[in-house]
Design a protein around this motif. Structure first.
Motif, PDB file in Angstrom:
ATOM      1  N   TRP A   4      -3.190  18.851 -20.333  1.00 56.24           N
ATOM      2  CA  TRP A   4      -2.178  17.804 -20.112  1.00 56.24           C
ATOM      3  C   TRP A   4      -0.879  18.418 -19.599  1.00 56.24           C
ATOM      4  O   TRP A   4      -0.244  17.892 -18.696  1.00 56.24           O
ATOM      5  N   LYS A   5      -0.514  19.583 -20.175  1.00 55.25           N
ATOM      6  CA  LYS A   5       0.732  20.252 -19.786  1.00 55.25           C
ATOM      7  C   LYS A   5       0.686  20.663 -18.307  1.00 55.25           C
ATOM      8  O   LYS A   5       1.649  20.576 -17.581  1.00 55.25           O
ATOM      9  N   LYS A   6      -0.490  21.109 -17.858  1.00 58.78           N
ATOM     10  CA  LYS A   6      -0.610  21.592 -16.475  1.00 58.78           C
ATOM     11  C   LYS A   6      -0.890  20.464 -15.477  1.00 58.78           C
ATOM     12  O   LYS A   6      -0.835  20.680 -14.269  1.00 58.78           O
ATOM     13  N   PHE A   7      -1.249  19.287 -15.981  1.00 60.94           N
ATOM     14  CA  PHE A   7      -1.614  18.191 -15.065  1.00 60.94           C
ATOM     15  C   PHE A   7      -0.379  17.720 -14.287  1.00 60.94           C
ATOM     16  O   PHE A   7       0.664  17.445 -14.874  1.00 60.94           O
ATOM     17  N   PRO A   8      -0.473  17.628 -12.932  1.00 56.25           N
ATOM     18  CA  PRO A   8       0.691  17.160 -12.162  1.00 56.25           C
ATOM     19  C   PRO A   8       0.899  15.662 -12.384  1.00 56.25           C
ATOM     20  O   PRO A   8       0.132  14.834 -11.882  1.00 56.25           O
ATOM     21  N   LYS A   9       1.959  15.325 -13.128  1.00 56.03           N
ATOM     22  CA  LYS A   9       2.152  13.932 -13.567  1.00 56.03           C
ATOM     23  C   LYS A   9       2.462  12.972 -12.417  1.00 56.03           C
ATOM     24  O   LYS A   9       2.258  11.770 -12.543  1.00 56.03           O
TER      25      LYS A   9
ATOM     26  N   LEU B 285      -0.056  10.364 -11.480  1.00 55.88           N
ATOM     27  CA  LEU B 285      -0.114   9.102 -12.224  1.00 55.88           C
ATOM     28  C   LEU B 285       0.776   8.057 -11.547  1.00 55.88           C
ATOM     29  O   LEU B 285       0.395   6.891 -11.418  1.00 55.88           O
TER      30      LEU B 285
ATOM     31  N   LEU C   8       6.840  19.955 -14.523  1.00 58.37           N
ATOM     32  CA  LEU C   8       6.422  18.739 -15.210  1.00 58.37           C
ATOM     33  C   LEU C   8       7.585  17.757 -15.272  1.00 58.37           C
ATOM     34  O   LEU C   8       7.441  16.595 -14.976  1.00 58.37           O
TER      35      LEU C   8
ATOM     36  N   ASP D 144       8.120  16.354 -11.974  1.00 61.63           N
ATOM     37  CA  ASP D 144       7.116  15.311 -11.718  1.00 61.63           C
ATOM     38  C   ASP D 144       7.562  13.977 -12.296  1.00 61.63           C
ATOM     39  O   ASP D 144       7.515  12.946 -11.636  1.00 61.63           O
TER      40      ASP D 144
END
Lengths: 361, 43
Positions: free
Chosen positions: A272-277, A280, B16, B19
């Protein structure tokens, strides 16, 4: 009590100063972008008036070229640096807004095809770069960084992996320099090859999204071909970016197993931390358009806002590409990167041609 | 190499938060367009 109330004030003052410090650089990005738009219009109009056979140079190329010329001939004053670095924010903002120009069904269809191709591309790229790194006797962690950078998403992936596999600063700047230099070259080679092969917009967009490593360069390489190709390139690249967590996690586990990196205790939290938000946000915009939350004119406005954001990104891509700085980073990582990228470009081209035969892109 | 992303010793990257900022600003712009605060954005 006094100190506890004054601390946040200092923090917010600093944040305000930081934000104000970005203004000159952002204005420079906007100025270059706007100059690119004016050049596109006036040069094309002049060539037409003079009856010259002149290639239609789009604002994307002008913005990159102006940035390149400025950064490689002048020393950009420090006051502009923090604002220039915001190009990544404009890129992500542009991608989220671009979600409005995709119907959800297209996202699912093209995104699904992209995901299948991405999995194949990542597997092949990782294997190839690891093999080349061993052949050229690069340091193992530098090889890992180059493999991650070329398989997933360039600079962001290298930065995400650097801490996770406990790599040296020197190794990561080598890998970043190689990926950025090759990204700059791909801006000119990908469209030229695609034109010579008469590729259609969707096929080319997929190829640019799969073959060009850094998101900003992939977006620019797509937009240099056509608006439609730019959209597809962003979608394919976004699908590739979504895999960053899995690849970095695999490498973190590998290096932790060898006692050369910290052990990952909570894998779900790591992913989740590495997922490019921002992905979304892209999907939310696409869903909102799918539910007809915006009128047709409003969708056009959102698409135009996305183009403005990308314009600042393209100016930033040119400005941060400094060939002198890159040439000082050493030849061997660059050769490994270049060989790998050429082979990956050929492989991904083959994948896209195959996908075109199967799914009729 | 100028990039807005910087890694911390733990390998976390502040991309993050970048983002999320991009998502928040995009949604605010989308609301502004939806409720006609921003109309007919030119290109």
């Amino acid at each position: 009590m006094a100190s506890s109330t004054s601390l946040p004030r200092v923090g917010s003052d600093n944040r305000l100063l930081d934000a104000l410090g970005m203004v000159p650089g952002v204005l420079l990005l906007a100025g270059i972008g706007y100059a690119a738009k004016i050049l596109e219009r006036s040069v094309n109009a002049y060539a037409k008036a003079q009856h010259w056979t002149f290639p239609n140079i789009e604002y994307v190329l002008w913005a990159i070229l102006i940035g390149l010329v400025l950064s490689n001939t002048l020393t950009i004053p420090k006051v502009f640096q923090s604002g220039i670095a915001t190009y990544e924010f404009w890129l992500k903002l542009g991608i989220v807004l671009l979600g409005a120009r995709f119907v959800l069904a297209d996202v699912l269809k093209l995104g699904g095809i992209s995901l299948v191709l991405v999995v194949v591309e990542i597997t092949l790229s990782l294997a190839l770069m690891t093999l080349l790194g061993r052949l050229f006797k690069l340091k193992p962690k530098l090889t890992s960084l180059l493999a991650i950078g070329s398989a997933v998403c360039g600079v962001s992936a290298i930065i995400a992996a650097k801490g996770a596999i406990d790599a040296d600063d020197e190794d990561s700047s080598f890998a970043i320099a190689a990926i950025l230099a090759l990204g700059a070259l791909s801006l000119f080679t990908f469209p030229a090859i695609a034109h010579s092969l008469h590729m259609n917009d969707v096929s080319y967009g997929l190829w640019a999204g799969l073959g060009v490593d850094n998101t900003a360069e992939a977006t620019a390489a797509g937009a240099l071909y056509s608006d439609a190709a730019g959209k597809v390139a962003v979608l394919a690249k976004t699908a590739r970016n979504a895999m960053i967590g899995f690849v970095v996690l695999a490498y973190a586990i590998y290096w932790a197993g060898r006692g050369q990196a910290e052990r990952v205790t909570n894998k779900a939290a790591f992913l989740w931390k590495k997922f490019p938000k921002f992905i979304l946000g892209f999907l939310v915009m696409s869903v909102l358009v799918g539910f007809h939350w915006f009128s047709k004119g409003q969708v056009t406005s959102l698409g135009n806002l996305s183009k403005w954001a990308f314009l600042l990104t393209f100016a930033g891509v040119g400005l941060r590409t400094n060939f002198r700085e890159m040439s000082q980073q050493g030849l061997r990582p660059f050769i490994v990167g270049a060989l790998g990228e050429i082979l990956i470009a050929c492989l991904t081209l083959g994948l896209v041609v195959g996908a075109n035969r199967i799914w009729g892109l | 190499m100028s990039t807005t992303e910087k890694s911390s010793p733990s390998g976390n990257s502040n991309s993050l938060s970048l983002d999320w900022w991009a998502v928040i600003v995009a949604l605010l712009l989308a609301l502004a367009v939806r409720f006609d605060v921003l109309k007919n954005v030119p290109w």
